[in-house]
Design an enzyme around this catalytic site. Structure first.
Site, PDB file in Angstrom:
ATOM      1  N   CYS A 578      -2.645  44.481  52.108  1.00  0.00           N
ATOM      2  CA  CYS A 578      -1.202  44.625  51.827  1.00  0.00           C
ATOM      3  C   CYS A 578      -0.713  46.015  52.230  1.00  0.00           C
ATOM      4  CB  CYS A 578      -0.966  44.357  50.336  1.00  0.00           C
ATOM      5  SG  CYS A 578       0.499  45.121  49.639  1.00  0.00           S
ATOM      6  N   CYS A 581       0.729  48.202  49.489  1.00  0.00           N
ATOM      7  CA  CYS A 581      -0.366  48.636  48.599  1.00  0.00           C
ATOM      8  C   CYS A 581      -1.041  49.878  49.175  1.00  0.00           C
ATOM      9  CB  CYS A 581      -1.394  47.521  48.433  1.00  0.00           C
ATOM     10  SG  CYS A 581      -0.746  45.990  47.732  1.00  0.00           S
ATOM     11  N   CYS A 691      20.066  61.546  37.492  1.00  0.00           N
ATOM     12  CA  CYS A 691      19.572  62.677  38.288  1.00  0.00           C
ATOM     13  C   CYS A 691      18.073  62.515  38.567  1.00  0.00           C
ATOM     14  CB  CYS A 691      19.863  63.977  37.534  1.00  0.00           C
ATOM     15  SG  CYS A 691      18.845  65.368  38.008  1.00  0.00           S
ATOM     16  N   CYS A 694      15.906  65.324  37.386  1.00  0.00           N
ATOM     17  CA  CYS A 694      15.732  65.300  35.926  1.00  0.00           C
ATOM     18  C   CYS A 694      14.572  64.394  35.537  1.00  0.00           C
ATOM     19  CB  CYS A 694      17.011  64.814  35.245  1.00  0.00           C
ATOM     20  SG  CYS A 694      18.465  65.829  35.588  1.00  0.00           S
TER      21      CYS A 694
END
Length: 781
Positions: A578, A581, A691, A694
């Site tokens: 994958c 992945c 944000c 943040c």
């Protein structure tokens, strides 16, 4: 009946072969799968002129055929799309299905497509070439960003070609077709055509001067670091008579009776012969005594050494053209010595036995070598011997080493390893490679090394399967070499050229380039991180000491289903085939190291659903990667990660949402009484939910709160919910961290601005706060 069936089978096979040929992009363009971008562009231009619908009006399918050719070109010229196509065929290009639906008129392809493709002095650059050759090299480049639709670009073309010929061998001259590679031009900030830019690593400068040959040449030469010597009576002794470098001298004498070189020509030659030959100029009007002493009053002379200058033993050069003078000078240098079979076998034996000193061997298919620039090599490579082998005379030796292209340069190292050079065939570039490679524990690998020496070895091996035509491969190789230098004492490093060893690469399921695999105790681990030495070294460390716990049936039952209720588990269910992945893998390892450092009750694990299919079926995993978090408490509940970003910081922020927080949530009502009126110190994080910075900072602030627990109280304010509070505190950027040291007396409220901490690093914030906490018995900070 059998004959009829046989004929039907033969006809069907032939039809399928025709369909396959018509659908294969490489076959459509008539190029090999190893073709470079330049070869692909040239092949397309040829087809664009011959197969264009304007020239095939009698063919009703000409339009569709040409769209097919255009789509093939659009895909194969783009390194990312080409990689998808090589791995998954056209099915892997579903997101780009509309690419190649537009084409130009026949005249446009004949007159405008690739203005500089046929000019040997000008290098047509694509985005990937640009990253490797221009931004990733120390050479000086003068690049013309143009559009074939721009009349000024066509007007400049003859002057640009003339300038390139003037500067051949001095700097690199390039061109970028911004219609063909608009993304590169946008990245370089190109807004108009033609735009002329000088690149001298790490700076770039847009040329705004006159667009004449002389003006552009003079401007380009200002970027050249080489210098020539203005020789006088006062400095002749120190520069020449006492010169111990044993380098030859090229001196032009300027007097009344003949020609001498101009200063620009001297500067050009100094750049062309840098580190090889000293270039000097003597003004015989000003320093007549010096010219009399040297018995030269005009002309240009080559001297084999400084002793020859003073003994008046030199070769007069008649030309005033820098490139012609360069050729004459190089012909005076000794050529690379030819090696016979006995000499070459002795070199190979010496390398295997740890003989001192490396060898650079130049493989050719003719004894007559016209590239005199390569005569620079012996003088440029101190400590490395240089030899040449003619593969027409020694075919067996060349076959053993899988030499298929000429010229080929191979370094034979003291430790017995060898490495082939894949860059530009200039003496400067070859010398840099040889010096670097001779001390790097990295070697070429071939089918004889597999599987016993590499895959089945007890020693770990890091192997780069690559193709020389692949720009990302060429960008990776220097970083791979850096990683080998730093980690080669514990891990062996090797490379496999898949254009030479195609069957070997196919046998090991290498379908795209570069594919880099770490073999550890027979187990292959594919590297999917950034193409940097740092990322590769981290990958090796993580493979040898895995930060992520790999779960099977037994360990999943013990650690997840029967888990300790105080622990939190983050689990990645993946499949090795994958693509998303593989992209997640390095970030998942980084997450494991981050939470191991900052959150002791959080554990990061993974389940290979190809190896443990029944486990994933029982857990109802239906897509990959599936990222689940099993929170505190007993097994039975889990949360899926469904956010867009899958980087380690975003994942860590998500995990921290499930941890008990030591940060108190503050509101308009509690901020004043709990913080501003408090005699105890506080540290507060002002943030907004939207944000991104943040969210990345949130785990850092949790670590601050945990480290300072008992000394400082930590709080947070959501500025979306409490805008007035944040305005009162003077917060206008997120996140903002403020320190409130504590009220200095009864009824004395602290200022809501607090102390602004200009950092989002947990260690720096902790250090700042500890330095500024009030000491007992002190009223002042």
């Amino acid at each position: 009946m059998k004959e009829v069936l046989w004929l039907l089978h033969l006809s069907l096979s032939a039809l399928l072969a025709v369909v396959a040929a018509e659908s294969d992009f490489y076959v459509l363009l008539g190029v090999e799968r190893s073709a470079s971008v330049k070869e692909i562009r040239k092949a397309f231009k040829k087809l664009a002129i011959s197969a264009h619908p304007d020239k095939n009006t009698g063919d009703p399918e000409a339009h569709e055929k040409f769209l097919r050719i255009t789509r093939a070109y659009e895909v194969l010229k783009d390194e990312e799309l080409r990689k998808k196509y090589d791995m998954f065929g056209e099915e892997g290009l579903s997101e780009d299905k509309n690419r190649g639906r537009h084409y130009e008129s026949w005249q446009w392809y004949q007159q405008n497509f690739g203005i500089y493709d046929e000019d040997p002095e000008i290098i047509t650059l694509s985005r990937s070439d640009f990253e490797v050759s221009v931004e990733g090299a120390d050479d000086v480049w003068f690049v013309n960003f143009y559009s074939p639709h721009c009349s000024h670009c066509h007007e400049l073309a003859p002057t640009w070609r003339e300038m390139a010929r003037e500067l051949e061998g001095v700097i690199r001259v390039g061109a970028v077709n911004c219609e063909d590679d608009w993304h590169l031009c946008r990245m370089q900030g190109i807004r108009s055509y033609p735009s002329l830019v000088i690149y001298k690593h790490p700076k770039r400068e847009k040329y705004e001067g006159e667009r004449t040959t002389g003006a552009m040449v003079r401007h380009a030469l200002r970027s050249v670091s080489a210098t020539y010597h203005k020789l006088r009576n006062s400095n002749f002794k120190s520069h020449v008579a006492e010169d111990t470098s044993e380098k030859p001298w090229l001196i032009t004498f300027c007097g009344d009776d003949g020609d001498c070189l101009e200063e620009l020509s001297c500067l050009k030659l100094a750049a062309m012969l840098e580190d090889l030959v000293h270039v000097g100029m003597i003004d015989c009007h000003r320093d007549s005594k010096l010219c009399e002493r040297l018995d030269r009053h005009h002309g240009t002379h080559y001297y084999a050494s400084s002793d020859h200058v003073t003994s008046k033993d030199g070769l007069e050069i008649q030309s005033l053209v820098a490139q012609e003078i360069l050729s004459t000078v190089l012909h005076q240098l000794p050529d690379v010595s030819m090696l016979d079979l006995d000499a070459f076998r002795a070199i190979q034996a010496g390398m295997r036995q740890g003989q001192e000193g490396a060898w650079l061997v130049h493989f050719v298919d003719s004894g007559d070598i016209h590239d005199v620039e390569l005569r620079k090599l012996p003088a440029m490579l101190s400590g490395i011997k240089v030899g040449r082998i003619n593969c027409r005379e020694l075919p067996s030796a060349c076959r053993e080493l899988h030499i298929t292209k000429f010229p080929t340069f191979m370094i034979f190292k003291e430790d017995g390893g060898s490495e082939i050079y894949y860059g530009r065939a200039t003496a400067h570039d070859i010398a840099i490679f040889a010096q670097d490679s001779s001390v790097t524990p990295l070697t070429n690998l071939d089918p004889s090394d597999f599987p016993d020496r590499v895959v089945l070895s007890r020693d770990p091996w890091f192997v780069d399967f690559f193709a020389p035509w692949c720009p990302p491969c060429m960008k990776l190789l220097p970083e791979f070499r850096k990683a080998a230098k730093r980690f080669g004492h514990t891990v062996k490093f090797g490379t496999v050229d898949c254009t030479v060893h195609g069957h070997l690469c196919s046998n090991y399921n290498v379908r795209s380039y570069p594919t880099t695999v770490f073999y550890n105790q027979t187990v292959p681990h594919e590297f999917n991180g950034h193409h940097t030495a740092v990322a590769m070294i981290e990958f090796i460390k993580d493979t040898l000491n895995p930060p992520v716990i790999s779960l099977d049936e037994e360990s999943f039952q013990r650690l997840i289903r029967d888990k300790d209720p105080d622990k939190i588990w983050a689990v990645d269910f993946f499949a090795p085939w994958c693509g998303p992945c593989r992209q997640l893998s390095p970030e998942w390892r980084l997450l494991a190291k981050m939470v191991r450092k900052n959150a002791k009750n959080v554990h990061v694990a993974q389940v290979d659903c190809q190896a443990h299919q029944s486990l994933c079926e029982r857990e109802r995993v239906s897509s990959y990667p599936s990222i689940r978090l099993y929170p505190q408490g007993y097994y039975g509940t889990y949360y899926m990660y469904n956010q867009w970003h899958r980087d380690a910081e975003s994942l860590q922020s998500w995990v921290y949402d499930f941890l008990p927080s030591k940060v108190e949530t503050l509101t308009w009502n509690t901020f004043g009484s709990r913080v501003l009126d408090s005699a105890d110190p506080w540290i507060v994080d002002f943030f907004t939910p939207w944000c991104g910075h943040c969210q990345v900072f949130k785990p850092q602030f949790e670590r601050v709160a945990e480290s300072l627990e008992g000394q400082v109280t930590a709080g947070k304010v959501d500025c979306d919910q409490h805008r007035q509070l944040c305005q009162q505190a003077g917060v206008n950027a997120y996140p903002s961290v403020r320190f409130y040291p504590g009220s200095s007396g009864r009824n004395i409220r602290q200022h809501p601005y607090g102390w602004d901490i200009q950092s989002q690093n947990a260690d720096e914030i902790i250090s700042f706060v500890r330095r500024n906490i009030k000491k007992k018995g002190h009223d002042e900070l």
